[in-house]
Scaffold this active site. Sequence first.
Site, PDB file in Angstrom:
ATOM      1  N   ASP A  25      -2.077   4.785  -1.151  1.00  0.00           N
ATOM      2  CA  ASP A  25      -1.068   4.242  -2.060  1.00  0.00           C
ATOM      3  C   ASP A  25      -0.452   2.966  -1.498  1.00  0.00           C
ATOM      4  O   ASP A  25      -0.225   1.995  -2.221  1.00  0.00           O
ATOM      5  CB  ASP A  25       0.003   5.281  -2.375  1.00  0.00           C
ATOM      6  CG  ASP A  25       0.609   5.922  -1.132  1.00  0.00           C
ATOM      7  OD1 ASP A  25       0.085   5.723  -0.017  1.00  0.00           O
ATOM      8  OD2 ASP A  25       1.611   6.638  -1.283  1.00  0.00           O
ATOM      9  N   TYR A  26      -0.233   2.924  -0.203  1.00  0.00           N
ATOM     10  CA  TYR A  26       0.327   1.737   0.445  1.00  0.00           C
ATOM     11  C   TYR A  26      -0.631   0.556   0.320  1.00  0.00           C
ATOM     12  O   TYR A  26      -0.246  -0.536  -0.086  1.00  0.00           O
ATOM     13  CB  TYR A  26       0.621   2.037   1.917  1.00  0.00           C
ATOM     14  CG  TYR A  26       1.182   0.865   2.681  1.00  0.00           C
ATOM     15  CD1 TYR A  26       2.532   0.566   2.614  1.00  0.00           C
ATOM     16  CD2 TYR A  26       0.354   0.057   3.454  1.00  0.00           C
ATOM     17  CE1 TYR A  26       3.056  -0.516   3.313  1.00  0.00           C
ATOM     18  CE2 TYR A  26       0.867  -1.022   4.154  1.00  0.00           C
ATOM     19  CZ  TYR A  26       2.217  -1.308   4.078  1.00  0.00           C
ATOM     20  OH  TYR A  26       2.726  -2.383   4.752  1.00  0.00           O
ATOM     21  N   ALA A  27      -1.899   0.778   0.657  1.00  0.00           N
ATOM     22  CA  ALA A  27      -2.888  -0.305   0.627  1.00  0.00           C
ATOM     23  C   ALA A  27      -3.069  -0.866  -0.781  1.00  0.00           C
ATOM     24  O   ALA A  27      -3.091  -2.092  -0.978  1.00  0.00           O
ATOM     25  CB  ALA A  27      -4.228   0.202   1.171  1.00  0.00           C
ATOM     26  N   SER A  29      -0.956  -0.642  -3.348  1.00  0.00           N
ATOM     27  CA  SER A  29       0.266  -1.293  -3.834  1.00  0.00           C
ATOM     28  C   SER A  29       0.439  -2.667  -3.197  1.00  0.00           C
ATOM     29  O   SER A  29       0.883  -3.614  -3.855  1.00  0.00           O
ATOM     30  CB  SER A  29       1.496  -0.427  -3.574  1.00  0.00           C
ATOM     31  OG  SER A  29       1.786  -0.350  -2.188  1.00  0.00           O
TER      32      SER A  29
END
Length: 107
Positions: A25-27, A29
């Site tokens: 999710d971090y990558a 986003s």
Amino acid sequence: MITLFLEDVRQGTWKSRGWPKIWTDYAVSKLALNAYSKLLAKRYESCGLSVNCFCPGFTRTSMTGGKGTHTADDAAEVGARLALLPPRELPTGKFYIARSTLVCSKL
């Protein structure tokens, strides 16, 4: 791209479809944020507005479990230097990253 990722998550196929396996999710986003920043930079370039991205690098925070090559204060100093550049010296549509020496580099 984001719509495809969200659909793959809904269907439970995101791993088999090749999305990053850690911090997914971090990558995704961050990829979306960088792409949108580039779009905004082009859209508002003629208005004198600068839109850029800044990556603080591997910083000692709770997100990294207190590990990292530099402190949050160090990273904030680099970000502040970028934000305080005179308008004539600040380009638009660029991605800046703080290296371990905390010198800003344009990619």
